[in-house]
Scaffold this motif. Structure first.
Motif, PDB file in Angstrom:
ATOM      1  N   THR A 106      43.611  32.923  12.573  1.00 11.88           N
ATOM      2  CA  THR A 106      44.849  33.686  12.516  1.00 11.88           C
ATOM      3  C   THR A 106      46.028  32.730  12.337  1.00 11.88           C
ATOM      4  O   THR A 106      45.907  31.509  12.511  1.00 11.88           O
ATOM      5  N   GLY A 144      40.630  36.448   4.682  1.00 11.05           N
ATOM      6  CA  GLY A 144      39.688  35.374   4.933  1.00 11.05           C
ATOM      7  C   GLY A 144      40.220  34.269   5.809  1.00 11.05           C
ATOM      8  O   GLY A 144      39.468  33.398   6.240  1.00 11.05           O
ATOM      9  N   GLY A 145      41.528  34.275   6.127  1.00 10.35           N
ATOM     10  CA  GLY A 145      42.092  33.216   6.961  1.00 10.35           C
ATOM     11  C   GLY A 145      43.594  33.150   6.826  1.00 10.35           C
ATOM     12  O   GLY A 145      44.279  34.170   6.875  1.00 10.35           O
ATOM     13  N   THR A 165      35.250  25.560  11.432  1.00  9.89           N
ATOM     14  CA  THR A 165      35.482  26.325  10.208  1.00  9.89           C
ATOM     15  C   THR A 165      35.673  25.351   9.050  1.00  9.89           C
ATOM     16  O   THR A 165      35.262  24.196   9.100  1.00  9.89           O
ATOM     17  N   ALA A 181      39.936  28.803   6.639  1.00 11.13           N
ATOM     18  CA  ALA A 181      39.123  30.006   6.754  1.00 11.13           C
ATOM     19  C   ALA A 181      39.019  30.452   8.207  1.00 11.13           C
ATOM     20  O   ALA A 181      38.856  29.636   9.119  1.00 11.13           O
ATOM     21  N   GLY A 182      39.123  31.768   8.413  1.00  9.18           N
ATOM     22  CA  GLY A 182      38.766  32.360   9.690  1.00  9.18           C
ATOM     23  C   GLY A 182      39.780  32.255  10.806  1.00  9.18           C
ATOM     24  O   GLY A 182      39.525  32.755  11.904  1.00  9.18           O
TER      25      GLY A 182
END
Length: 361
Positions: free
Chosen positions: A201, A245-246, A270, A198-199
């Motif tokens: 790049t 979301g990720g 995360t 999640a979260g």
């Protein structure tokens, strides 16, 4: 070396993960199918749809409660097999003959529970018509009626006295989970390892596992074909795709992405969930948060009283004809990490980018 769970082998492990045991007996000629036998041996799936076969066995002396030795060995009674695999008329025939409608199999499940897990409203209705108890606790406090109100059997149970319908919030969560399951239905991810993060790049996720984002170029059409052909040679090739979301990192036939070595750096600040479809049997997940592993689990198994609620939400109990096992595991991993993919390809590949040229070791 992998853990003991990674080394599970053989058909027993595959069946434990939710796959159906293959039929061992070939289709018999009609004169053999209807041969009088005083037992339930050599019954294949199609026989549980044939009332004549079942009545012939019963007339020859087959015990409707099942062969005593099979029961002692933990095998499912005939009514359970019919409820899971057969036609409603066969269920009704056996249900009217058994000594106890609430008898349980080796897992402690009733035949009505088996019908509900098989997404068979007709079989469930046949059981209820002869007096099966919809609200009898089967797994913890969960009854067949509780479960049926949350799957394709809902209409069978909704009008019964004592029915408590799911709340609006429960229904919304189930619809979201089912949408994710539907995204992956029909996919067969044997050997896939993936980390759902999640979260982050794509570039940040690659850096955290020691890969150079600059060396991870978008795939060309030729690269995409090469990815599909990698199969067992893909163990050292890491793919990555951005997901709402990720992002998702993926390997084939290499479970490294669900190890602590990968998930601890990925989860710093995360959440990350590592998933591995072991080709030797079983689906294994690892959850990490804030740089620490918090859970190792085998998923896709029948939930028990102590299973997380999300194992029920993602229908790990399902034994219906749509074979949702693999799709449910993939959807659960996305949900647990907080990702919302819009296509199966974002998770299963070909990835948007890869980190090393194909075939290098």
């Amino acid at each position: 070396m992998g853990s003991d769970e990674d080394m599970m082998v053989g058909p027993a492990a595959r069946w434990a993960a939710g796959e159906r045991e293959p039929e061992q007996s070939p289709r018999r000629a009609d004169d053999r199918r209807y041969e009088p036998r005083p037992d339930w041996q050599r019954m294949v799936r199609s026989d549980w749809h044939d009332l004549r076969v079942v009545r012939t066995r019963l007339a020859a002396g087959a015990d409707p409660d099942g062969d005593p030795q099979d029961r002692a060995d933990g095998g499912p009674p005939p009514l359970h097999r019919a409820a899971e695999e057969g036609a409603a008329e066969v269920v009704a025939e056996l249900a009217g003959r058994v000594s106890d409608l609430e008898a349980v199999d080796g897992e402690g499940h009733t035949a009505l529970w088996a019908a509900v897990c098989a997404d068979s409203p007709d079989a469930a209705a046949a059981m209820l018509a002869v007096g099966a108890d919809p609200w009898r606790p089967v797994v913890g406090e969960r009854s067949a009626g509780w479960l049926g109100l949350r799957n394709k059997c809902a209409d069978v149970f909704a009008g019964l006295p004592g029915a408590v319908l799911p709340t609006a919030d429960e229904t919304a969560r189930q619809q979201e989970a089912d949408w994710l399951i539907g995204l992956f239905t029909g996919e067969y991810p044997e050997g896939l390892a993936a980390a759902f993060v999640a979260g982050l790049t794509e570039d940040e996720a690659l850096r955290r596992v020691g890969l150079d984002p600059a060396a991870c170029s978008p795939l060309t059409e030729a690269d995409r074909a090469a990815w599909d052909a990698l199969e067992h040679e893909a163990g050292d090739v890491t793919g990555v795709s951005a997901v709402p979301g990720g992002c998702v990192l993926m390997h084939a036939y290499n479970y490294w992405l669900r190890t602590e070595e990968a998930l601890i750096p990925l989860s710093a600040g995360t959440t990350a969930y590592g998933l591995y479809f072991n080709p030797k049997g079983g689906v294994f997940g690892t959850l990490a948060r804030d740089g620490a592993v918090v859970l190792h689990e085998e998923i896709g198994l029948d939930p028990d009283e102590d299973s997380p609620a999300d194992h029920w939400l993602f229908r790990f109990y399902d034994r219906g004809p749509e074979h949702l096992h693999d799709a449910s595991c993939l959807a659960y991993a996305c949900w647990t990490a907080g990702l919302s993919p819009t296509s199966a390809e974002q998770v299963l590949g070909p990835p948007r980018r890869w980190a090393t040229p194909p075939g290098t070791r």
